[in-house]
Scaffold this active site. Structure first.
Site: not given
Length: 595
Positions: A293, A424, A470
């Site tokens: 990232c 997430k 992500h």
RNA sequence: GCUGACGUGGCUCAAUGGUAGAGCAAGUGAUUUGUAAUCACUAGGUUGGAGGUUCGAUUCCUCUCGUCAGCUCCA
């Protein structure tokens, strides 16, 4: 008595009760056992149970026969499980006399609670105690009626476990066992475990010559030709899918100055787990990247982005290094060097929902191809530990949940388990030993855009902060392949098989025609090898079957004279002779696929 | 990282203080074969590594490396 079709609830009670019997049996192993074996907790788990305890010396599997002997004695005596309620004082006194410090700690935990809230099994004014024969334990239950019901059990393994799951506290011995209501069920379960062990990817990886590991580089994989083929082929298919879906593929460096990791926050949190490179003074100045990232943040930041550019998607299969603790390394599932089908999607807040939909679409394409069942853990905000605007969090979590629902994905919510920078989704697959393996992850990130001061220009000309998603669909290819090996027990689908066909001769006389067949298939981009050794056909077939080759083409006099091949398929066995044309027609659609 | 177990030829395993053995795989030769193992011969190990105990260590002890079962961790 044991039930014919036991309910899950009954089996839980049965296993829990067996755990008590085991604890008693371990006490019998030591002189003055009730005082020297300190019991912690002993719950049922899926299919099994365990008990954690502190013992005068480590238990080993060699102790199992003796423990099982004591267990069987108690089971044979068929004594009842009986519940009592003791006052806190009485319980404290009783367990203190027996030096059961863990139980005392548990009692304190119970008494600290608001007992009027009637925690299940906890009595209003005291604690719940269970007896079976001479054994007494602090336990909220429930249990089965009599010890005789626990006949069908087996102790499985022993390991260490920290008291209260805290690595700063005492390490206890944990003994695992399994218990069932019938002899057949026990047998079936044990047989399942044996079958599962046969498809262990570490074993198959060696037998099929897919990969190997060496002590010279623990935790990093040496991919042998066949394994490397699978790796590259898979990565190529995924790469193509991402390009089709509007991802920009990049390649980024392995080594970065520590300042980048300071900016990203990894230096603070994960420095211990990174491979560092020291300067002459022994100070770490660079690190191998453990994730992509920060590199992608730099790329995004390198030019100004309009809202018209978003979503902006960067895909990267770069090599990552993570200095995982030695005790955690395991086959391909937990390695130190890996590649992911990693991507970072830069979106506006308004685009989050649609972007998630698209990402889940990728899941269906890939997981559907492999027929892999998965489920999802949805980790939500930890109220004590989160950054950013609570409104944004709430909205984001609502979006994720509705996307899960819309796509009818089987998910469970883990409240408070999100990282501090965003909620997430973790996608889990069951491995052959029924262990959950995390593959994919989709994570929303409000933090990195802040840290890297990312912006885009909104329609009104103002500067706005994008959100980063992500995402990895396969996750680490290493782990994904481990799972595929076990899922298919080494028999990969045709399109992914390193060797798709073996042409095998009955005798040397037919090598010319066999070579002709091989060349024809090679022209169709079929991965075909020729076995023209002196072995008998049975031996060649055995060899190819052990290697899980999808098709075996047997070439002898008949085939040569009729210009046919005799086909033996991995799944169906001997399917007889056919012309070359009909064989190529048969496999045409199997040779290659796209996600 | 923690607890425990394990480490013998490429693989699977044997040998318990007294000169390390088998099967498969490999090499050579013979055989020319019809749907899961043709036969014979040959070669291959200072028993993960280092130290120690012992007349003597694969075997006992210590350290170390690796693997495994879990635990902790997992960006």
């Amino acid at each position: 008595m044991s039930e014919v079709n036991p309910s899950p609830e009954y089996l839980e009670r049965l296993r829990h009760s067996t755990a008590h019997i085991m604890a008693y049996a371990v006490q019998q192993l030591f002189p003055n056992g009730e005082h020297t074996v300190k019991l912690a907790i002993g719950p049922p788990i899926e299919n099994e149970f365990y008990y954690d305890m502190e013992v005068p010396r480590p238990i080993t599997p060699d102790d199992f026969p003796e423990i099982e002997k004591h267990m069987k004695a108690m089971i044979k005596s068929n004594v009842p499980f009986e519940q009592e309620t003791w006052t806190f004082d009485a319980a404290r006194t009783w367990f203190a006399e027996r030096n059961q410090t863990f139980k005392l700690e548990l009692i304190d935990g119970i008494s600290d609670k608001d007992v009027s809230a009637s925690d299940e099994g906890v009595a209003e004014e005291g604690v719940s105690i269970y007896h079976n024969g001479d054994f007494t334990d602090l336990c909220k239950g429930p249990h089965i009626d009599k010890t005789g019901e626990c006949r069908h059990f087996k102790l499985l393994r022993v390991s260490g476990a920290y008291w209260r799951g805290d690595s700063n506290r005492e390490q206890l011995q944990r003994i695992y066992g399994t218990a069932w209501s019938t002899r057949e069920d026990l047998r079936t379960y044990l047989r399942q475990r044996e079958e599962a062990a046969k498809r262990d990817h570490r074993k198959l990886g060696r037998e099929l010559e897919l990969f190997q590991m060496h002590p010279e580089s623990p935790g990093s994989v040496f991919w042998l030709p066949k394994g490397a083929f699978i790796y590259n082929h898979l990565s190529e298919k995924v790469r193509k899918l991402n390009l089709d879906e509007g991802y920009h593929e990049v390649r980024t460096p392995l080594i970065y100055d520590s300042s980048l990791w300071q900016t990203s926050g990894h230096w603070e949190h994960f420095k211990e787990d990174m491979f560092l490179i020291d300067n002459e003074d022994g100070e770490p100045t660079c690190a191998l990247k453990p994730m992509n990232c920060p590199a992608h943040m730099l790329i995004y930041k390198s030019k100004r982005h309009s809202y018209r550019d978003l979503p902006y998607r960067i895909h990267d299969q770069g090599v990552l290094h993570r200095n995982e603790a030695t005790g955690t390394l395991s086959g391909l599932s937990r390695v130190r060097q890996l590649c992911q089908d990693d991507a970072h999607n830069f979106v506006t807040e308004d685009q989050i929902a649609e972007e998630y939909e698209r990402i889940l679409g990728l899941f269906e394409r890939i997981y559907g191809t492999f027929d892999l069942p998965f489920r999802c853990d949805f980790s939500t905000r930890n109220p004590d530990k989160y950054m950013g605007d609570i409104e944004v969090w709430n909205r984001a979590e609502d979006i994720l949940e509705s996307v899960l629902k819309n796509n009818q994905i089987d998910y469970t919510v883990d409240p408070g388990e999100a990282a501090f920078y965003g909620p997430k989704l973790d996608f889990q697959i069951r491995d052959s030993l029924n262990r959950d393996v995390q593959c994919a992850t989709v994570q929303l990130d409000f933090q990195l855009p802040e840290r890297f001061d990312l912006i885009y220009i909104a329609p009104d000309g103002s500067e706005k902060r994008p959100v980063v998603i992500h995402r990895a669909i396969c996750g680490s290819f290493e782990r994904f392949i481990a799972m595929l090996i076990e899922h298919y027990a080494g028999a990969f689908p045709m399109w992914l098989s390193p060797i798709q066909c073996v042409v095998m001769t009955i005798s040397q006389k037919f090598v010319d025609y066999a070579t002709e067949v091989q060349n024809l298939l090679l022209k169709l981009n079929c991965r075909v090898v020729l076995d023209n050794s002196d072995d008998k056909i049975g031996a060649k077939i055995r060899q190819a079957r052990l290697q899980r080759v999808p098709y075996m083409l047997i070439i002898g006099e008949r085939e040569r004279d009729n210009r046919t091949v005799s086909v033996r398929s991995r799944e169906e066995g001997d399917i007889g002779a056919m012309t070359l044309d009909s064989f190529t027609e048969k496999i045409r659609d199997e040779i290659d696929i796209d996600f």
